[in-house]
Scaffold this motif. Structure first.
Motif, mmCIF file in Angstrom:
data_model
loop_
_atom_site.group_PDB
_atom_site.id
_atom_site.type_symbol
_atom_site.label_atom_id
_atom_site.label_comp_id
_atom_site.label_asym_id
_atom_site.label_seq_id
_atom_site.Cartn_x
_atom_site.Cartn_y
_atom_site.Cartn_z
ATOM 1 N N VAL A 1 10.360 14.656 -19.543
ATOM 2 C CA VAL A 1 11.165 15.159 -18.430
ATOM 3 C C VAL A 1 11.212 16.682 -18.460
ATOM 4 C CG1 VAL A 1 13.433 15.135 -17.394
ATOM 5 C CG2 VAL A 1 12.556 13.072 -18.453
ATOM 6 N N VAL A 2 11.482 17.230 -19.643
ATOM 7 C CA VAL A 2 11.539 18.685 -19.774
ATOM 8 C C VAL A 2 10.204 19.298 -19.354
ATOM 9 C CG1 VAL A 2 11.698 20.564 -21.439
ATOM 10 C CG2 VAL A 2 13.311 18.678 -21.563
ATOM 11 N N LEU B 1 7.845 18.119 -17.346
ATOM 12 C CA LEU B 1 7.618 18.045 -15.898
ATOM 13 C C LEU B 1 8.480 19.065 -15.162
ATOM 14 C CD1 LEU B 1 7.501 14.174 -15.498
ATOM 15 C CD2 LEU B 1 5.617 15.754 -15.063
ATOM 16 N N GLY B 2 9.735 19.189 -15.587
ATOM 17 C CA GLY B 2 10.627 20.165 -14.966
ATOM 18 C C GLY B 2 10.102 21.580 -15.150
ATOM 19 N N LEU B 3 9.650 21.888 -16.369
ATOM 20 C CA LEU B 3 9.131 23.232 -16.635
ATOM 21 C C LEU B 3 7.887 23.520 -15.797
ATOM 22 C CD1 LEU B 3 9.602 23.658 -20.499
ATOM 23 C CD2 LEU B 3 10.838 24.806 -18.664
ATOM 24 N N ILE C 1 7.228 22.351 -12.748
ATOM 25 C CA ILE C 1 7.681 22.660 -11.389
ATOM 26 C C ILE C 1 8.232 24.080 -11.348
ATOM 27 C CG2 ILE C 1 9.271 21.989 -9.540
ATOM 28 C CD1 ILE C 1 9.254 19.144 -10.638
ATOM 29 N N PHE C 2 9.049 24.400 -12.374
ATOM 30 C CA PHE C 2 9.654 25.726 -12.460
ATOM 31 C C PHE C 2 8.570 26.813 -12.552
ATOM 32 C CE2 PHE C 2 11.238 29.212 -15.124
ATOM 33 C CZ PHE C 2 12.315 29.626 -14.363
#
Lengths: 356, 307
Positions: free
Chosen positions: B91-92, B94-96, B98-99
């Motif tokens: 999750v981290v 994938l979030g990173l 996108i960021f």
């Protein structure tokens, strides 16, 4: 004091994602302040693009439909402790199959609702197959579904690329040197009917499908034996097997259903809004839908809320870029921050649970 | 036809360079038990910071430093969240990603914007005397940017770290059985943290190679999935240094082929070639090509002092 202490984790669990989201939004607002020449204009453009007109609201809701379906699928598979990272590929194949069926699948000859339901169903089946494939790999070969769904996504994206670049597949006839590598437009009768009436809103029937899916999945997970078995597999595979559940079958079915919802979402993207197939048409919706599913923490109804939020955010971001020159990448920054901070905040929840 | 072979070889190797940097970095993380889906984001951040640094200072060397620093910082976030906070690594990651896509697009538009991107200074190709004139392999091996030769150093360093140092032992112990490692006195958290920072350093090299070593510009999302391809290479390479390198070369070869085949008059759909590495990695993870041995504790957080 004790009963009060025990209550904290519960309220935290609900409050932390909201708090993380607000913080990310605040950071986004600061970014806009820092980079936009006219922040007021940017803010106005954002609001106008998200809620400003019947058209804007309809477009935002349509975006939310895609995100919601992928997110609901994620929640469903996650109940069996499976992480479906393959939304992007399931969208791509669903959209491609729907396009193929709408153009060449004989749907035009059917009576009315079947004309658009037939490609929609085909899209769902294609997505389901792609999801189930990851499930079978997991059960047969022990392949981690995170890795397989991710890899399968890239394969799917390039299959769509191949389909849109070959006239023997779905590429429109090359009448001139300017004809783009895209499919022909699908016939009007195979498009999903709009329900905005004369308001000019592009809102289509897809929203009904998303609502039905959310309610069905909520019911199945919360109230049926199948839902309970799925949860049993997720919590403890071995114990589930002892209790007579077949974990392998449940896992394949879970990923199959998630894939079906993703495939349907892809079909809706094509039949509801884009009307022809381009390579890369999924443009990150699969990953955003995954984020929506994650943020919902296991509830297919909460998915709807986050899908709406992300849908409006995307619409506002696009309008801000066009009208105020602020890159819509701000929205990506906010989304990324939300996902990361919510993932991080689970630590606080776990910690306070341990304490109590 | 035959005069195309040296060009083809050179472009295969050039395309394999970022993959080699990335996968050598990722290999150590994964052997220590941390899966960095954010590899793509680390590389993108490095490519952007490298280009901006080189543009702002006029020196590609300072750009290189900026790129590496940015990637290490970025990997530090992944490391902190995976190791200390024990958040879900996927999750981290994938979030990173996108960021990273968002923030690099913003930074590049805000700072370089409409101005000509040609102003970004980069490293020039250097021809090794005599050797670069060798038939067939000359241009490919001895006519590249110096960072190309750095891949050999990084590969050797990775191999040396894993096989010959106590850090390497700690890495493997943390990735296969963190509890036992902890009992024998290995600091699992620190080992994993350092391993992810190494990944960041390598991703920094990969990103800056792309933006100031190869094309001398930054475009939005220019890494174009190289991070994911490197993840696939590590899987296809069965978490071994030599096989992962071979996988990178193979993937570079497949990517180069898509540009070369049309020139050779071969009509094969480009997409099939681009897809090939992912399909190969997929076949590899199913174990159909020999048993796969991922580190046992890959992507599993380690809680000290629990049973």
């Amino acid at each position: 004091m004790m009963p009060h202490l025990r209550k904290i984790p519960v309220s935290l669990e609900a409050a932390l994602p909201v708090l993380s989201t607000l913080l990310a939004l605040l950071f986004g607002a600061l970014l806009i302040l820092a980079t936009a020449r006219q922040p007021a204009l940017a803010a106005a453009a954002f609001l106008d693009g998200a809620f400003g007109s019947a058209y804007a609201i309809g477009a935002s809701l349509n975006r939310a439909v895609t995100l919601a379906l992928v997110g609901i699928g994620f929640v469903l598979a996650n109940r069996a402790n499976l992480t479906n990272v393959g939304g992007e590929g399931q969208l791509a194949l669903g959209g491609m199959t729907a396009t193929a069926l709408a153009l060449h699948g004989g749907g035009v000859a059917l009576f009315f609702p079947a004309t658009f339901l037939w490609p929609l169903l085909g899209g769902a089946v294609a997505g389901a197959a792609w999801g189930a494939l990851a499930g079978i790999l997991r059960v047969r070969f022990g392949t981690n579904e995170v890795i397989s769904t991710l890899l399968l996504s890239f394969v799917a994206i390039w299959i769509v690329y191949a389909a849109t670049h070959s006239t023997r597949l779905l590429r429109q006839p090359q009448t001139s040197s300017t004809s783009l590598p895209e499919s022909l437009d699908i016939p009007t009768i195979t498009q999903i009917p709009t329900i905005g009436g004369s308001s000019g809103s592009p809102l289509h029937l897809g929203i009904v499908f998303a609502l039905i899916a959310a309610l069905c999945v909520h019911f199945v997970l919360a109230r049926t034996a199948w839902g309970l078995r799925l949860k049993a597999v997720g919590v403890n595979e071995r114990a589930a097997r002892r209790a007579g559940v077949r974990p392998g079958r449940m896992m394949v079915l879970a990923l199959l259903c998630a894939g079906a919802l993703g495939g349907m979402a892809g079909a809706i993207m094509i039949q509801g809004e884009q009307f022809n197939l381009k390579s890369g048409f999924t443009s990150g919706y699969g990953f955003d839908g995954l984020a929506v599913g994650l943020l919902a923490r296991g509830s297919s109804l909460v998915v709807l809320g986050y899908a709406l939020f992300f849908g409006f955010l995307r619409s506002g971001g696009i309008s801000m870029e066009i009208a105020a020159g602020v890159p819509s990448a701000v929205v990506q920054v906010i989304q990324g921050l939300i996902v990361v901070s919510v993932a991080a905040s689970t630590f606080i929840i776990d910690y306070s649970k341990q304490r109590s | 036809m035959y005069d195309l072979i040296p060009i083809f070889l050179a472009s295969s190797l050039r395309l394999a360079v970022p993959l080699l940097f990335l996968s050598m970095g990722e290999l150590i993380s994964e052997r220590a038990g941390i899966l960095n889906i954010s590899l793509e984001g680390m590389m993108l951040v490095a490519a952007c910071a490298g280009a901006l640094g080189a543009w702002a200072t006029g020196s590609p060397w300072l750009g290189l430093l900026a790129g590496i620093a940015a990637a290490i910082l970025f990997s530090g976030v992944q490391a902190f969240l995976s190791v200390v906070v024990k958040a879900n690594q996927i999750v981290v990651g994938l979030g990173l990603n996108i960021f990273a896509l968002g923030i690099t697009t913003l930074a590049a538009r805000a700072l370089i914007g409409g101005r000509s991107q040609a102003a970004i200074p980069g490293f020039a190709k250097s021809e090794v005397p005599i050797l670069s004139k060798l038939p067939l392999i000359g241009p490919g091996l001895f006519g590249q940017v110096w960072m190309f030769h750095l891949t050999f150093v990084i590969i050797l360093a990775t191999w040396f770290l894993l096989k010959q140092t106590s850090f390497g032992l700690a890495v493997d112990a943390s990735g296969s059985d963190p509890r036992a490692a902890d009992k024998t006195g290995v600091d699992v958290a620190r080992t994993r943290f350092v391993a992810v920072l190494w990944t960041g350093f390598c991703a920094g090299l990969a990103g800056t190679f792309l933006s100031i070593g190869d094309v001398n510009t930054f475009t939005e999302g220019m890494t174009n999935g190289a991070g994911f391809l490197a993840l696939a290479a590590v899987i296809f390479g069965n978490w071994s240094v030599a096989r992962t390198c071979a996988a990178c070369l193979l993937f570079g070869f497949a990517t180069a082929l898509q540009y070369q085949l049309p020139a050779m008059g071969v009509d094969l759909p480009v997409a099939v070639l681009v897809m090939l590495p992912y399909v190969m990695a997929l076949v590899a993870v199913t174990g159909l090509m020999g048993r796969q041995q991922p580190p046992a504790a890959l992507s599993v957080p380690f809680y000290r002092g629990e049973k």
